[in-house]
Motif scaffolding. Structure first.
Motif, PDB file in Angstrom:
ATOM      1  N   THR A 154       1.089  -1.571  -0.195  1.00 14.68           N
ATOM      2  CA  THR A 154      -0.266  -0.092  -0.038  1.00 14.68           C
ATOM      3  C   THR A 154       0.264   1.846  -0.209  1.00 14.68           C
ATOM      4  O   THR A 154       0.194   2.012   0.758  1.00 14.68           O
ATOM      5  CB  THR A 154      -1.135  -0.145   1.483  1.00 14.68           C
ATOM      6  N   LYS A 208       2.503   4.643  -0.571  1.00 13.82           N
ATOM      7  CA  LYS A 208       1.770   5.750  -1.553  1.00 13.82           C
ATOM      8  C   LYS A 208       2.163   5.966  -2.586  1.00 13.82           C
ATOM      9  O   LYS A 208       1.759   6.819  -3.429  1.00 13.82           O
ATOM     10  CB  LYS A 208       2.460   7.277  -0.547  1.00 13.82           C
ATOM     11  N   LYS A 222       1.181   0.235  -6.021  1.00 12.25           N
ATOM     12  CA  LYS A 222       0.373  -0.213  -4.494  1.00 12.25           C
ATOM     13  C   LYS A 222      -0.636  -1.014  -5.435  1.00 12.25           C
ATOM     14  O   LYS A 222      -1.429  -0.451  -6.244  1.00 12.25           O
ATOM     15  CB  LYS A 222       0.131   1.260  -4.556  1.00 12.25           C
TER      16      LYS A 222
END
Length: 578
Positions: free
Chosen positions: A151, A153, A333
Motif C-alpha cells: 500500500t 504511497k 500500490k
C-alpha cells in the motif's frame, strides 16, 4: 529441402558443441553469431489462472519452441521461477522437456504475501535472445491470512475490483481456430455431474500439443496491469543448449596463480540408492561440463578434481550459474475492492476444507525412469550380512572379498583387484589403480575407506576386469554401498565440494474424482479447478471425462497450445453448473 537444411545445421551445431567439450557458456567473442548454426529458441508459458489465493495450486505449462513456433528438439531442461516485484525468487523449478513441452505446479503457501508476482520460464539457450530471453505471466496472489502490505504511497496503482459485468460472470465463447471442434454433451450441468469433453481435429492442420483448463470464472477485474519485466542480461556470453539434460559446467583454476588448468578430470557424484557418477576432462580453457540426463534422488552433489594427494588441494572449481537475473519493477500500490470481501471469505473457507482432505484428493506422482548405474551388474556383489561380520575394512577384505585386496599400510595402503585371467599380474592395466567409490562418491584417499566402520557397510561390489570410464582406464571397480546416509561427513577428503542441484519436477496425474464411486459421496467438493490436463496430444480426436463440484456458477474451458505447424490455438468455451 528446408528440413534437410535444418538437419544439416543442427548437425553442425552438435559438432561445434563436441569441439567445445560441451561448455555451457562461452564468451561471445569466441563465436561467429550465425543464426543458421545456432537456431533461435523461444519460450511460451500458460497458467491455469492469473489470480490465486493462498492455499490454491498454481498450474502451468511451458512450450519450448523454434522461431516458427514448432517444438524445439534442442533444449531438454526448462527453468521456471516465481518472483516478486523486486526479483526475489519464491521458487525455481527445473523440468524435463519432452517433445518441446513441460509442465509443473506450485502450492501457494499461507506465508506468501499478497502482491503481484511474475512467473518466468526460460532455457539455457533462450537466454541468448536479446529481446525475449524468457516468457512471463503476471500473477496476482491474495493472502486472506496476512494483511496486505503493498500500500505504498508512490508507484503504479493496481486495483483488483469486483466485477458485475455480464462478460465477467458469463464468459463468452472465443476462438482463433476453425480447425478444432469442441464437443460437449450439454452446456448446463448439475452438481457432481459427469462432463464429457471431446476435441476433434477437422483437418491435419489441427494436430498439435495442447492444455485443457476448466475453471470457475472469478468475479474480478484487474486494472493497470504491470508491464513486462526487463532483463539485465547483457548477452556478453553465449549459452549453449542443454541437449541431453542439465549441464553442470565450470572452470578449474590453480589456487596459486588463478590460471585455468587443462586436462584435469572432474568427478561429480550424486549419492543415493541409484547414485550418479560422472566425469569430465577440462579443455584448454580449464572448462568442463557434465550432463545429468536422468532424475536424481537428492538435491546435493559432490564435485572434486581427480588428482594425487599432493595436487588435488591446489585446484579450485568455479561453477557457472543458471540463474537469470532481472531488473526490479517499479513500485506499485495494490488495492482490493471491499466488495470482494464476502467472495474472498467464502473462497478461503472452501480452500481450507479442500486442503483438509488433501490425503484423499492428492495427485498421483508418475514414476520416471532412472539412469542405471554405469557398471550395471558387472562383477560380484558381496552382501556383508551373508558373511561373518568383521570390525575393520582390512579384515573384511582379507576374509570376505576374494576378488580384491589391500596392499601396504597406513598412508601407503592401496586397493587392488584380482583378474582371474591374469594370475601373474602381467596384463595391461594391472598396475593401474581401481576406481573406488562409496555410494557413488569418488574415494581418492584410501584411508577414507580403510577407516570406515565396516558395520555401516551393506555391500561391496568388485569388477575385476579393466574398465574405461570417461577419459581414464582403471584396473577394475570397487563400489561400496553403505547403510549410513551421512557417510560423507565421515570422509576425510577436504577436496570435496558440496553443491546444490535442484531435482527435476515430478510428473503428475492430477486428481479427478469419479462420482460413480459411492465412496466419494460424503466427501465435500469445493473445487473451482475442475480439470487441468497439460499434455493433450491431438492427432484426430481426444476425449476427457471429469466431474463438476458442489460450487455453482460459470466455468471456462480454455484450450491452449500450438499446432505441429506452429499456429497458436487459444479457444475459450463455457459451461454452467446449477
Amino acid at each position: 529441402m528446408g528440413r534437410l537444411i535444418m538437419i544439416r545445421n543442427i548437425l553442425i551445431l552438435i559438432a561445434f558443441l563436441i569441439k567445445l567439450h560441451g561448455v555451457a557458456q562461452i564468451p561471445v567473442s569466441q563465436l561467429e553469431r550465425n543464426n543458421l548454426v545456432f537456431p533461435k529458441e523461444q519460450i511460451k508459458v500458460t497458467i491455469n489462472a492469473n489470480l490465486l489465493l493462498a492455499g490454491e495450486m498454481l498450474q502451468y505449462k511451458g512450450y519450448v519452441l523454434t522461431s516458427e513456433n514448432k517444438p524445439s528438439n534442442l533444449s531438454k531442461i526448462l527453468y521456471v521461477s516465481l518472483r516478486n516485484n523486486q526479483d526475489s525468487i519464491v521458487f525455481t523449478h527445473k523440468l524435463k522437456v519432452e517433445k518441446g513441452n513441460a509442465n509443473g505446479d506450485f502450492f501457494i503457501p499461507a506465508s506468501l504475501e499478497t502482491g503481484v508476482y511474475k512467473l518466468i520460464a526460460y532455457t539455457n539457450l533462450s537466454r541468448n535472445n536479446i529481446d525475449n530471453p524468457f516468457d512471463e505471466k503476471q500473477l496476482y496472489i491474495i493472502n486472506t491470512f496476512i494483511e496486505n502490505k503493498n500500500t505504498a504511497k508512490d508507484g503504479t496503482l493496481i486495483s483488483i475490483d469486483f466485477s458485475e459485468k455480464d462478460e465477467a460472470n458469463n464468459p463468452k465463447t472465443t476462438r482463433n481456430s476453425q480447425n478444432i471442434k469442441v464437443g460437449l454433451d450439454k452446456e448446463v450441468y448439475g452438481k457432481r455431474d459427469k462432463v464429457r469433453l471431446t476435441l476433434t481435429a477437422l483437418d491435419s492442420l489441427a494436430a498439435g500439443n495442447y492444455s485443457i483448463s476448466v475453471r470457475k470464472v472469478a468475479p474480478i477485474k484487474i486494472k493497470n496491469e504491470q508491464s513486462k519485466i526487463a532483463t539485465s542480461n547483457t548477452n556478453s556470453r553465449f549459452y549453449l543448449p542443454e541437449l541431453r539434460g542439465e549441464l553442470i559446467s565450470g572452470v578449474v583454476t590453480s589456487i596459486q596463480d588463478n590460471k585455468p588448468v587443462a586436462n584435469q578430470v572432474v568427478a561429480l557424484s550424486v549419492p543415493g540408492e541409484n547414485f550418479l557418477f560422472k566425469t569430465s576432462k577440462t579443455n584448454g580453457n580449464g572448462q568442463f561440463f557434465i550432463a545429468i540426463d536422468s532424475p536424481i534422488e537428492v538435491n546435493k552433489a559432490l564435485i572434486q578434481v581427480f588428482a594425487n594427494d599432493q595436487a588435488k588441494n591446489t585446484f579450485k572449481i568455479a561453477l557457472d550459474t543458471k540463474k537469470l537475473k532481472l531488473k526490479p519493477n517499479n513500485s506499485y500500490k495494490l488495492t482490493i475492492d471491499s466488495q470482494l470481501k464476502d467472495w474472498l471469505q467464502q473462497r478461503s473457507t472452501y480452500l481450507q476444507i479442500e486442503n483438509a482432505y488433501f490425503e484423499v484428493k492428492k495427485d498421483s506422482v508418475l514414476t520416471s525412469p532412472t539412469e542405471p548405474i554405469f557398471f550395471g551388474s558387472l562383477g560380484v556383489e558381496y552382501k556383508l550380512d551373508d558373511f561373518t561380520r568383521f570390525s575393520t575394512i582390512k579384515e573384511t577384505f582379507t576374509e570376505v572379498i576374494s576378488l580384491a585386496a589391500i596392499r601396504g599400510k597406513g598412508a601407503a595402503a592401496k586397493f587392488i583387484v584380482y583378474n582371474p585371467y591374469d594370475p601373474n599380474g602381467i596384463a595391461n592395466f594391472n598396475d593401474v589403480d581401481p576406481l573406488v567409490i562409496i555410494n557413488g562418491v569418488l574415494i581418492q584417499n584410501n584411508t577414507d575407506l580403510l577407516n570406515y566402520n565396516a558395520h555401516d557397510i551393506e555391500s561391496i561390489r568388485v569388477v575385476n576386469n579393466p574398465y574405461r570410464y570417461g577419459s581414464k582406464i582403471y584396473s577394475g571397480i570397487i563400489a561400496v554401498k553403505t547403510n549410513d546416509k551421512n557417510f560423507v561427513s565421515k570422509l576425510n577428503n577436504h577436496s570435496l565440494t558440496e553443491i546444490s542441484i535442484d531435482k527435476w519436477v515430478e510428473r503428475k496425474k492430477y486428481y479427478n474424482p469419479d462420482y460413480t464411486d459411492k465412496n466419494f459421496d460424503r466427501i465435500p467438493d469445493y473445487r473451482v479447478q475442475l480439470l487441468w490436463q497439460p499434455n493433450v496430444v491431438l492427432k484426430t480426436q481426444h476425449s476427457e471425462t471429469f466431474f463438476t463440484s458442489d460450487i455453482e456458477g460459470n466455468y471456462e474451458i480454455v484450450i491452449h497450445g500450438f499446432t505441429d505447424t506452429g499456429k497458436l490455438i487459444n479457444d475459450t468455451f463455457k459451461i454452467s453448473v446449477k
